[in-house]
Enzyme design. Sequence first.
Site, mmCIF file in Angstrom:
data_model
loop_
_atom_site.group_PDB
_atom_site.id
_atom_site.type_symbol
_atom_site.label_atom_id
_atom_site.label_comp_id
_atom_site.label_asym_id
_atom_site.label_seq_id
_atom_site.Cartn_x
_atom_site.Cartn_y
_atom_site.Cartn_z
ATOM 1 N N SER A 86 0.502 -1.833 0.491
ATOM 2 C CA SER A 86 -0.489 -0.050 -0.363
ATOM 3 C C SER A 86 0.750 1.455 0.155
ATOM 4 C CB SER A 86 -0.502 0.499 0.806
ATOM 5 O OG SER A 86 -2.139 0.523 1.208
ATOM 6 N N ASP A 104 -8.796 -4.729 -6.320
ATOM 7 C CA ASP A 104 -8.000 -3.742 -5.582
ATOM 8 C C ASP A 104 -8.706 -2.195 -5.014
ATOM 9 O OD1 ASP A 104 -6.596 -2.508 -2.996
ATOM 10 O OD2 ASP A 104 -4.501 -3.162 -4.423
#
Length: 556
Positions: A192, A478
């Site tokens: 991330s 995602d």
Amino acid sequence: MTSQRLCAVIGLLALWLAQLAVARTAVTPVKELRQRPRASPADDDEPDLESLYPAHNLSVPIDHFHNSTLYAPHSNGTFPLRYWYSAAHYAPGGPVIVLCSGETSGVNRLPFLYKGIVYQLAKATGGLGVILEHRYYGTSFPVDDLTTESLRFLTTEQALADTDYFARNVVFEDVDADLSPESAPWIMYGGSYAGAFVAFLRVLYPGTFWGAISSSGVTEAIYDYWQYFEPIRIHGPRACVDTTQAFVRVIDGILLRCPSDADLTARLKETFLLPNVTYDDDFANVLSGGITGWQGRNWDPEVNDPSFGYYCDNITTGELLYPDTEGLRDSVAELIGASGGAAGAAHEDDSSLTDRMLNWIGYVNATAVAPCAADSGSTQNQCFTNRNATYYAQTDLAQTWRAWAYQYCTQWGYLQTGSGAPAHIDPLVSRTIDLEYTSLICRDAFDIWTSSDVQAINRYGGFDISYPRLAIVDGEADPWKEATPHATVARDRASTVEEPFLLIEGAVHHWDENGLLPNETTADLPPQPVADTQATERDFVRAWVAEWYMRKDRRA
């Protein structure tokens, strides 16, 4: 649905409420910022990881950039940067495998040293595994408070320099080897924000870091990140997505198409058992609490957040799960009609949507309204508002929420709006959730009234970031994919050992990061796409390490 299944659904919801993740709405209400958990709960079957891996600290400079006016007044001080390591798999000549912990306490990353990606890569290469905390998170504070002035040293640029300094100065006390970057290859991993972080490390400090794996790395900073919801819209269960879009059409049909009809808006809030939520955007934000659970999904049942599944199960069944909502049927039907009708292609008629909306009301009551009511002394505004200048003014070190908020307000953006969706796309959250609303925290907490300086981040490469031995690994589903090099608008690339470019089928957020011990694996866990990706990562990291030693031998 049988009464037995109904009880099971309600029971699971009660269990989920006890474990409810903080960021479960598009914008985190102030009351939930207060309750932000400080560490991940430990698995009862695992050892105490903080005892297994004692914490260490390295003194690093507070300010690496004395020539930049951004950090004035400058500091000559140092602060303790916390880290953990394991030599369980280390063999002479092995690499250093570092997981950058990103925007959380490094304690929350220790499971990856025990049985996740760090464990896997260290075992495959005879490497030393390390977890490195980010400045201003956990205990790695360079300041005594979190005022806006004190936060001036919290930039990605400074944290990247911390990591370079760490690699060049740390000594692992019980390892009898020179593990400096000149004597051993350093391989970085992050997921991330930390995924983008390690990609930047590889580009900015190539002489220190031999390779990096950027997993779900958000290398492109985007201010209005309405695209967060796009992978959910595309990959989510069709019935759940269609129903959610229909719900939002009803809500926005009243809040935005009929803004002057105060009585109609009041009836809408009363029907959802939220009559005392003053602001329409706060009200709409409460209702986003189901769809935003998508990011918490994981292939490992012990890690998975089941909230998205509960939400979808509730709103897509044709049976009434909450009998107490039956008395609201006429009101719901009238609201659907007043909104202009919202059945659309996903429903045969508005009456079908009415049944589903009654279950939605029951779900919102079970997951938000009832817990607020059980918290004696709290009003609905106190539970659900994103407005509280007094709370945002708190600046002591206990206000851990301030760190990441400061980073996205100043440089990263990622304000997740419904308003930013193009007109031809039905959003999954209300269009009342706009930049004005999502940036309230920036104004009230930090007196920041301008948009984030995303160019300060995108100068490192953005969508196009590329470098030898920089792996890009992303999840197909995602919600952060549209900020990665796998974004729809980014160029396609071939995947090679030198520059792996991998998209994990069906995966959400950095699904390659967590793992299982050999005795925990089954025929289905990890799922094949994750297992294949982790095997590929082990293979190319072994190749990278071999290349480092080959080049070293040539230099010798």
